[in-house]
Every structure is written in C-alpha cells, then in structure tokens.
Enzyme design. Structure first.
Site, PDB file in Angstrom:
ATOM      1  N   CYS A 158       1.064  -1.491   0.321  1.00  0.00           N
ATOM      2  CA  CYS A 158      -0.073  -0.046   0.345  1.00  0.00           C
ATOM      3  C   CYS A 158       0.643   1.267   0.159  1.00  0.00           C
ATOM      4  O   CYS A 158       0.264   2.243  -0.458  1.00  0.00           O
ATOM      5  CB  CYS A 158      -1.017   0.041   1.310  1.00  0.00           C
ATOM      6  SG  CYS A 158      -2.541  -1.361   1.032  1.00  0.00           S
TER       7      CYS A 158
ATOM      8  N   CYS B  76      -2.576   3.871   2.877  1.00  0.00           N
ATOM      9  CA  CYS B  76      -3.402   2.970   3.345  1.00  0.00           C
ATOM     10  C   CYS B  76      -4.598   3.163   4.383  1.00  0.00           C
ATOM     11  O   CYS B  76      -4.341   4.908   4.554  1.00  0.00           O
ATOM     12  CB  CYS B  76      -2.732   1.942   4.052  1.00  0.00           C
ATOM     13  SG  CYS B  76      -1.222   2.414   5.005  1.00  0.00           S
ATOM     14  N   ASP B  77      -5.406   2.291   4.829  1.00  0.00           N
ATOM     15  CA  ASP B  77      -6.544   2.562   5.655  1.00  0.00           C
ATOM     16  C   ASP B  77      -6.027   3.685   6.640  1.00  0.00           C
ATOM     17  O   ASP B  77      -7.443   4.541   6.680  1.00  0.00           O
ATOM     18  CB  ASP B  77      -6.919   1.106   6.281  1.00  0.00           C
ATOM     19  CG  ASP B  77      -7.696   0.823   5.201  1.00  0.00           C
ATOM     20  OD1 ASP B  77      -7.083   0.430   3.535  1.00  0.00           O
ATOM     21  OD2 ASP B  77      -8.266  -0.423   5.192  1.00  0.00           O
ATOM     22  N   LYS B  78      -5.343   3.513   7.044  1.00  0.00           N
ATOM     23  CA  LYS B  78      -5.330   4.553   8.487  1.00  0.00           C
ATOM     24  C   LYS B  78      -4.152   5.407   7.931  1.00  0.00           C
ATOM     25  O   LYS B  78      -4.591   6.764   9.035  1.00  0.00           O
ATOM     26  CB  LYS B  78      -4.214   3.687  10.011  1.00  0.00           C
ATOM     27  CG  LYS B  78      -5.656   2.541   9.849  1.00  0.00           C
ATOM     28  CD  LYS B  78      -7.339   2.982  10.400  1.00  0.00           C
ATOM     29  CE  LYS B  78      -7.748   1.641  10.097  1.00  0.00           C
ATOM     30  NZ  LYS B  78      -7.760   0.428   9.433  1.00  0.00           N
TER      31      LYS B  78
ATOM     32  N   CYS C  62      -5.248  -1.020  -1.621  1.00  0.00           N
ATOM     33  CA  CYS C  62      -6.528  -2.641  -2.498  1.00  0.00           C
ATOM     34  C   CYS C  62      -7.264  -1.797  -3.058  1.00  0.00           C
ATOM     35  O   CYS C  62      -7.214  -0.651  -3.074  1.00  0.00           O
ATOM     36  CB  CYS C  62      -7.126  -3.196  -0.470  1.00  0.00           C
ATOM     37  SG  CYS C  62      -5.371  -4.141   0.202  1.00  0.00           S
TER      38      CYS C  62
ATOM     39  N   GLU D  36     -10.313  -4.871  12.420  1.00  0.00           N
ATOM     40  CA  GLU D  36     -11.506  -5.532  11.169  1.00  0.00           C
ATOM     41  C   GLU D  36     -11.557  -7.189  11.720  1.00  0.00           C
ATOM     42  O   GLU D  36     -10.410  -7.633  11.990  1.00  0.00           O
ATOM     43  CB  GLU D  36     -10.861  -4.816   9.733  1.00  0.00           C
ATOM     44  CG  GLU D  36     -10.922  -3.424  10.177  1.00  0.00           C
ATOM     45  CD  GLU D  36     -10.212  -2.995   8.908  1.00  0.00           C
ATOM     46  OE1 GLU D  36      -9.878  -4.052   8.161  1.00  0.00           O
ATOM     47  OE2 GLU D  36     -10.354  -1.970   7.903  1.00  0.00           O
TER      48      GLU D  36
ATOM     49  N   SER E  23     -13.528  -4.673   7.685  1.00  0.00           N
ATOM     50  CA  SER E  23     -12.922  -4.074   6.122  1.00  0.00           C
ATOM     51  C   SER E  23     -14.212  -3.423   5.415  1.00  0.00           C
ATOM     52  O   SER E  23     -14.816  -3.676   5.213  1.00  0.00           O
ATOM     53  CB  SER E  23     -12.527  -5.609   5.400  1.00  0.00           C
ATOM     54  OG  SER E  23     -11.762  -4.939   4.856  1.00  0.00           O
TER      55      SER E  23
END
Length: 559
Positions: free
Chosen positions: A54, A127-129, A199, A449, A475
């Site tokens: 990521c 990425c996510d965070k 992703c 998650e 997720s």
C-alpha cells in the site's frame, strides 16, 4: 522577524540567536545551504513503509513532491511516521494496532510539524489509517497543508477475471468448504497483489481517498491515478508546487474543512458504496476540525444519496476502472448534477469543488459511474441503526445486498479467532446471528476489523442466510448482512455484553432497529450481574489507548 512566506520557520532559521540551529541544519554534504534556509520550510510527511504494497512506493512520490516544492521556491524536509497493514495483520492480535496507528500517525505529524515550525505541510498517505491520520493532523495544525494519496494497486488476474485482496480472503472460506483446491488457492495468492498500491476495490483506503478529495483537502483527481501510472509522478510534482501556492495565499484547512465539505465527503461514501470505516474516520476528522457531526448526519445523507459508482465489494469494478472512466472528478460532477454536492466549497487549489467537478472528462461508454436517473441503488451504501442492543448507534453496510430484515438466535463469541474457527468448522447455521463482542475501541483494544470472519461467511455460502454484529469494525471489503461499531461497546457495559447464546436478535433496516427480544427489566437485571473483563493490556501504547479512547459513535478518538 517573520515574513509572509516564512511565518513560522523564521523562528528556527533566522538571526544570530539561531546560529546553532542553522549549523545543525547545514551539516556537511547532507545538510541545507544558507540559500535553502532563506526559503519557506515545507514538511513532507511520509507514511512510507516496506511492509506490504500500500505505501511501498511513497518514497518515489515523496521525491517528486520535493522536486515540485524546490521548483516553486521552497525547501522541503521529509520525515516519516508509522503505518500498519490491515490486510497483513487481519485476523491476528496484531490487527488491534491498526486503528491505534491512526492516532499515532496524527500525533507524530503534528509533533514534528510543530517542533520544526514548518511553514506548510504535504502529507503522503497510502493505506487505510494513513489517509484519515494525515488529515486529522492537518486539521489540528491549521497551517497551509494538503494530503496526497498514493493510489490504488492494479487488479490481479486469475482464471480469466480481475481479482483483489477481497477474493483471496473469500477463497479461504471456499477452500474450507472444498469448492477450490489448495493449488488454486496458492495460484490466487501469487496473483492477488501484482504490484504497489492500496487495495483495489472501494475498500477503506479508496473510500477515504474519495472522501478527502470531496472534502477538498486533497487535489481533485489526484487520488484516482493508480500507484504505478506514469501520471502519478506528475501529480506528486504538482502537489509540491501547489503547497507553495497555498502558502502564498495562506490557504488553510479551516477554510476548507467545513460542515458543508464534510457533508460532501459523507455523500461520496454513500454514493460509492464505500467502507463503513469512512463513518468512523470522518467523525474523527470532524472532531479534530472542531465541527459537530453525528451518526444521524450520516444516516440522513445516505438516505438521500443514490449509489452511483458500481464498485467492489458491492459492485463490479475496481479503482483503476474508475480512473479510466473519469475518476473522482466524474463522481463529483454526477453528484453536482443531482444537487447532492455543496458546489461552493473551497478546495486546496483555490477553486471550488463545483468548478473542479465541471472540468471532469467522462470516457465514452464508461459503465463505472452511472447516470443520476439510473443508480445502482436509490439510497446510499450504509444506514445507522439503534435499539436496545445499540442505543448509541451502529452501522450496517447496505451496498451489494437487498436484505432488510433478519431474526435469529444469537451465537456468542468473545473474540474474532473463535468465530473464524466456528465458521470453518461448520458450526454456524443459516438463520444464526453471529455476535462478536469485546472487540471495541476499549475492549479490543483497537477495534479490530473482521474481514477474515466476514469473508469466511461469504466463502462458506452463508452470506444471504447469516447476520453478524460486533462492537469491532469491518474491512471495506466486507459485504453481506453485517453490523459494526455497536455502541456502547461490550467492555463499557453495552447490552452486547449480556447477550446469551440463543437470545433472539432482530435486525430491521426499514425501521432502523437492532434489538434483542428481552424486556428492559431483563436487560437491566443481567447488566447488574455483569462485571467488566480485565483489561487485555495493562501497559504500553495499547493500554494508553484503551484508557483514553472515546466511543465508536464519536469516532474512537483519543483527544
């Protein structure tokens, strides 16, 4: 004394009293020149990490950002912060660190920027965070700043179709059910992530990249460009130039992050069938910007927003398809046409989001972003429910499924790992309501998650027949009849804590209810006998987080 372009850094670099600081900044061949120190000092916050795809390419993009800053007359100083890969840690104790990392990212960017008195900041995320973490820091600092998303991974190819990490997770359940062989699983593993980037579906990273562009704090169109596209280097270079323009104009986050721009961001999540994590993260960003936003605002916006983007996990396409169709600007244009966008909101470029949306170029015959009069669904991708199991609210993802009612017996699990084992062992039956508790912000701690569990349910062919609820998170790749962020969480004495095996749970989306068929008196009697579990961590960062974190209904923030 300060000047317009060095309103903060002059206190570090200027005058005889700062001789020692200049010496340290000018160290040998690796340091800055006197000419560098005369220019504005721009922090380049990088969330690069070598672990996973990521953020792997952010070093390259940071170099391009710095080139742009230098070309526009600034001096960039790059620094790094942390990142946790959700996909790698998923289903393990390590996953508890993921949401906690959001706070560490925000705190560290804030600290380095304040300590070094940067005049402006560009924050790179992947990425996510890292996406919400960088924006939270920017909101706190309130100096000219923008965030730049590293872009999506390209899809992998397996058995003649495009695949993402979602397919790999779901293949675990399929393998347990015997519908794919170990050889097929191994082949899919080798093809699921073909290069760097976040992703590929409208999972959490791409959901938040969409949201921060709609928020106006990232350059419009920048996030749509895939990680490996040649155009990404140009986007990064231009971000470096743009931050110098923002500094000259003193264009700050408090002019950009407003009540209306937050509503634009929420609308984008609803319109793309995005991740439920978007609710948690936008609540946190609003908190840092000191703008009151509640769960009810999310529900109201979702109910009037059609799903216009046909994106995985609820739809057909991935982020690279959206890019080829016209990208996030095309989505903004559609929302503007529908009267669902506050078009006068300022963005980092100095233009309004309406002006930028009007410049979108739609690819002929594209099928990713649908016309306003022919949406994928008439209302948005999530809803907020309440009831005696969630008086403070919970989130249900609606994209990709039409079911609105489920009534069944509770199957109680105290942690995610036990649930996963039960699904793999064939112990979950049609009609069940899988309840996973003590996975909330405090109870986890860290609110894991549950993609391993939800993907196993899908892989086992139970997604239409089983419901799941948890005080943890899902997720962005999760789909099915799944409820998360149940508040109050079990560790804080929420009713989820006293749910027993076989209790009948009713999930009613139409009436926005999540209830157990027990009287108030019975619930209260059980709560009076309940005792909180011992903390899972008693020292270190995990304990600090558990002791300070707020409810999921407030964004799970620590400050």
């Amino acid at each position: 004394m300060s000047n317009q372009l060095k309103p903060r850094s002059y206190a570090i670099t200027d005058g005889p009293d700062r001789a020692a600081a200049r010496t340290m900044l000018m160290f040998g061949d690796g340091g800055l020149s006197p000419e560098d120190l005369d220019k504005p000092i721009i922090g380049v916050a990088n969330t690069w990490i070598e672990i996973g795809p990521c953020n792997f390419h952010l070093r390259r993009l940071a170099a391009k950002v710095k080139e742009g800053i230098r070309a526009a007359g600034g001096t960039p100083l790059e620094f790094n912060t942390v990142s946790i890969s959700d996909g790698i840690t998923m289903g393990t104790e390590g996953m508890k660190t993921s949401l906690i990392s959001r706070e560490v990212i925000a705190d560290s960017i804030e600290l380095v920027s304040l300590g070094n008195m940067f005049d402006a900041v560009v924050a790179l995320c992947g990425c996510d965070k890292t996406v919400p973490g960088t924006v939270m820091a920017i909101a706190r600092l309130d100096i000219p700043a923008l965030t730049l998303y590293g872009g999506s991974i390209m899809p992998g190819h397996f058995q003649g179709r495009d695949v993402t990490i979602q397919d790999v997770f779901e293949a675990v359940g399929q393998h347990a059910e015997g519908t794919i062989t170990v050889e097929e699983l191994d082949e899919l593993i080798s093809k699921g992530c073909p290069g760097p980037g976040a992703c590929g579906g409208q999972f959490t990273a791409n959901t938040m990249a969409t949201a921060v562009e709609m928020l106006g704090i990232a350059p419009m169109g920048s996030g749509s460009v895939p990680a490996v596209a040649a155009e990404k280097d140009r986007v990064a270079y231009e971000a470096g130039q743009l931050i110098m323009d923002m500094l000259a104009a003193d264009r700050r986050p408090n002019q950009i992050i407003t009540r209306k721009s937050l509503e634009n961001a929420i609308t984008s999540i609803a319109a793309t069938g995005g991740s439920t994590n978007g609710v948690l993260h936008l609540l946190a960003i609003a908190h840092e910007a000191q703008i009151p936003i509640t769960l009810e605002d999310f529900h109201t916006i979702s109910q009037k927003t059609p799903v216009l983007a046909d994106l995985k996990p609820g739809g057909q396409f991935v982020a690279t398809d959206l890019y080829r169709a016209g990208g996030i600007p095309l989505l903004a244009k559609r929302l503007g046409e529908a009267g669902l966008l506050h078009t006068d909101e300022l963005t980092v470029t100095g233009e309004t989001i309406g002006d930028e949306a009007s410049q979108a170029i739609e690819t002929e015959n594209q099928k990713v972003v649908l016309p306003v009069d022919k949406p994928l669904k008439p209302t948005g991708g999530f809803a907020i429910l309440r009831g005696n199991l969630a008086p403070d609210g919970c989130v249900i993802k609606l994209a990709g499924q039409a079911k609105t009612l489920h009534r069944g017996p509770a199957r109680i699990f105290e942690r995610e790992e036990d649930t996963f084992a039960a699904i793999k062992g064939g112990k979950i039956k049609p009609g069940d309501v899988v309840a996973i508790r003590y996975e909330g912000p405090t109870g986890g701690p860290g609110m894991r998650e549950m993609l391993g569990v939800t993907a196993a349910i899908v892989g086992a062919g139970l997604s239409e027949d089983v419901a799941l609820l948890t005080d943890g998170r899902f997720s962005g790749a999760t789909h099915g009849f799944m409820i998360c962020h149940v508040a109050p969480e079990a560790a804080k004495g929420g009713a989820l804590a006293i749910l027993k095996e076989g209790d009948i749970v009713v999930i009613d989306v139409v009436n926005r209810r999540l209830d157990v068929e027990l009287s108030d008196a019975e619930i209260q009697a059980r709560l009076e006998k309940w005792t909180p579990p011992q903390p899972r961590y008693t020292r270190g960062v995990m304990a600090k987080y558990a002791n300070s974190v707020s409810s999921a209904s407030e964004g799970a923030v620590t400050g």
